[in-house]
Enzyme design. Structure first.
Site, PDB file in Angstrom:
ATOM      1  N   HIS A 206       0.792  -1.231   0.000  1.00 37.50           N
ATOM      2  CA  HIS A 206       0.000   0.000   0.000  1.00 37.50           C
ATOM      3  C   HIS A 206       0.820   1.275   0.000  1.00 37.50           C
ATOM      4  O   HIS A 206       0.269   2.362  -0.101  1.00 37.50           O
ATOM      5  CB  HIS A 206      -0.950   0.038   1.200  1.00 37.50           C
ATOM      6  CG  HIS A 206      -0.249   0.268   2.506  1.00 37.50           C
ATOM      7  ND1 HIS A 206       0.492  -0.701   3.113  1.00 37.50           N
ATOM      8  CD2 HIS A 206      -0.165   1.357   3.301  1.00 37.50           C
ATOM      9  CE1 HIS A 206       0.995  -0.224   4.254  1.00 37.50           C
ATOM     10  NE2 HIS A 206       0.606   1.023   4.379  1.00 37.50           N
TER      11      HIS A 206
HETATM   12  N1  UDP Z   1      -3.742  -5.864   8.643  1.00 30.07           N
HETATM   13  C1  UDP Z   1      -5.046  -6.279   8.777  1.00 30.07           C
HETATM   14  N2  UDP Z   1      -5.736  -6.692   7.661  1.00 30.07           N
HETATM   15  C2  UDP Z   1      -5.177  -6.698   6.431  1.00 30.07           C
HETATM   16  C3  UDP Z   1      -3.830  -6.277   6.300  1.00 30.07           C
HETATM   17  C4  UDP Z   1      -3.144  -5.856   7.424  1.00 30.07           C
HETATM   18  O1  UDP Z   1      -5.580  -6.297   9.877  1.00 30.07           O
HETATM   19  O2  UDP Z   1      -5.848  -7.073   5.465  1.00 30.07           O
HETATM   20  C5  UDP Z   1      -3.045  -5.378   9.845  1.00 30.07           C
HETATM   21  C6  UDP Z   1      -1.753  -6.084  10.150  1.00 30.07           C
HETATM   22  O3  UDP Z   1      -1.972  -7.219  10.939  1.00 30.07           O
HETATM   23  C7  UDP Z   1      -0.974  -5.020  10.902  1.00 30.07           C
HETATM   24  C8  UDP Z   1      -1.498  -3.745  10.343  1.00 30.07           C
HETATM   25  O4  UDP Z   1      -2.678  -4.051   9.629  1.00 30.07           O
HETATM   26  O5  UDP Z   1      -1.306  -5.110  12.261  1.00 30.07           O
HETATM   27  C9  UDP Z   1      -0.488  -3.099   9.434  1.00 30.07           C
HETATM   28  O6  UDP Z   1      -1.070  -2.023   8.856  1.00 30.07           O
HETATM   29  P1  UDP Z   1      -0.693  -1.411   7.451  1.00 30.07           P
HETATM   30  O7  UDP Z   1       0.047  -2.396   6.646  1.00 30.07           O
HETATM   31  O8  UDP Z   1      -1.940  -0.826   6.905  1.00 30.07           O
HETATM   32  O9  UDP Z   1       0.225  -0.177   7.862  1.00 30.07           O
HETATM   33  P2  UDP Z   1       1.772  -0.025   8.193  1.00 30.07           P
HETATM   34  O10 UDP Z   1       2.115  -0.999   9.275  1.00 30.07           O
HETATM   35  O11 UDP Z   1       2.519  -0.219   6.940  1.00 30.07           O
HETATM   36  O12 UDP Z   1       1.879   1.390   8.675  1.00 30.07           O
END
Ligand code: UDP
Length: 368
Positions: A206
């Protein structure tokens, strides 16, 4: 009356981190009243709503409803909304988590009202100065009163950057607290039809740098198609990636099962039984490392080097992805060495620090 502590949730990745603190506060001595503030950055039920229930969190006490727009619009509108709330109802302190625009907005608004700000997951640095999240995390750290780092090396870096030693604490990895709390429930969930333990890889993508430019996104889709010839892939697609694929007219990669974004438990249920994960998510790199799951990070850098030094995570390019997947499939799973402070006790350490901060303040107020 107990002092209020406002926990600011803006987007999906904030919730597992805040949940660790929320549960530690709920299960410990009562010295403050935690209040959940949702800025609204992610408001779609699939990206946010379902996570409250999954993580055992109540509905937000205060919902600001600010979503959409450019970084400046989102940050500015969220700041105004936070300021309005906190002028009328000033908390003793505000906790912001991670590096999203809503967290930066809340930190700025609180600090300018003289409210103490605590940054949960402080000190992460990818060194990518153009990355929106890197700008936010540096800015939040610069203005926060207290910095909660996920490990000792990160805390040490914050001190080297010039933050006062008393302001910095290595509290541990809050994401791991939440994973450990929910792992048994996730393992008990049935896998979706057609998937078997170790028989698939997970994908999440993303980041703006990956999905906003057509040439990069098509390279990733090609890499996924080629990787899926080695191992079937499952991709719970982030709305941003889905919208960009549609706007560029790209078709989903062959051999990749696309799903809507999953709730926290559903996602963990799939992740903990996958053979590997290919991702650009910060949180997923940590979650995979904690599970001992091989992780291929589709970026040029990571703000979480500890995931690389443990041998669980590797930076890779779309072109190299198929070969890396094939390599992992040929290698026997490695036993996971425990990582210091990734132990399920980050919530307790945060609570202990808060108690000192808030009760110390109360004592000072009584003497005055
Ligand atoms: N996650 C979720 N469902 C999904 C994909 C990711 O619950 O379909 C959770 C994952 O377990 C983690 C979090 O979203 O806890 C990560 O978020 P994201 O990848 O959106 O953001 P980033 O960590 O890159 O800031």
């Amino acid at each position: 009356m107990l002092p209020e502590l406002h926990l600011v949730a803006a987007a999906r990745p904030n919730l597992p981190k805040l949940a660790a603190l929320w549960h530690a506060l709920a299960e410990g001595p009562e010295f403050c009243k935690p209040v959940l503030v949702h800025t609204g950055q992610h408001e779609d039920p699939a990206m946010f709503g379902v996570h409250f229930a999954d993580l055992g969190l109540p509905a937000p006490d205060i919902a600001l409803g600010i979503s959409g727009g450019s970084h400046a619009v989102l940050t500015g509108r969220s700041m105004i909304a936070c300021e309005t709330v906190w002028k009328a109802r000033p908390p003793a302190a505000v906790v912001v988590a991670g590096d999203v625009d809503g967290a930066l907005a809340a930190a700025l608004a609180a600090r300018k009202l003289g409210i103490r700000v605590i940054h949960l997951e402080a000190g992460l640095r990818s060194g990518e100065r153009d990355m929106p999240e890197e700008i936010n995390r540096r800015a939040i750290d610069a203005i926060s009163d207290f910095l909660w780092a996920p490990d000792e090396a990160t805390a040490a870096r914050l001190r080297q950057e010039g933050h006062a030693a008393a302001a910095v604490r290595a509290v541990g990895n809050a994401m791991v607290d939440t994973q450990l709390r929910h792992l048994a429930a996730a393992r008990a969930k049935r896998l979706p039809r057609g998937l078997s333990r170790g028989g698939y890889g997970m994908v999440t993508l993303h980041r703006a740098a990956n999905v906003d430019k057509p040439e990069r996104l098509i390279a990733l889709l090609d890499g996924l198609t080629a990787a899926a010839r080695h191992l079937p892939l499952v991709w719970p697609i982030h709305p941003r990636a889905a919208a960009q694929m549609k706007s560029f007219g790209f078709v989903p990669p062959t051999g990749v099962r696309i799903m809507p974004p999953l709730g926290y438990l559903e996602f963990l249920a799939l992740l903990c039984r996958a053979r590997l994960v290919a991702t650009d998510s910060g949180g997923v790199q940590e979650e995979a490392t904690a599970l001992g799951l091989p992780c291929l990070t589709l970026r040029g850098a990571t703000e979480r080097p500890i995931t690389i030094s443990t041998g669980m995570n590797r930076l890779t390019s779309p072109e190299e992805l198929p070969e890396r997947v094939a390599e992992i499939l040929k290698t026997a799973a490695r036993p996971m060495r425990p990582i210091p402070l990734w132990d399920g006790r980050a919530g307790l350490r945060m609570r202990e620090h808060l108690q000192v901060l808030l009760e110390g303040e109360e004592c000072r107020a009584m003497v005055a």
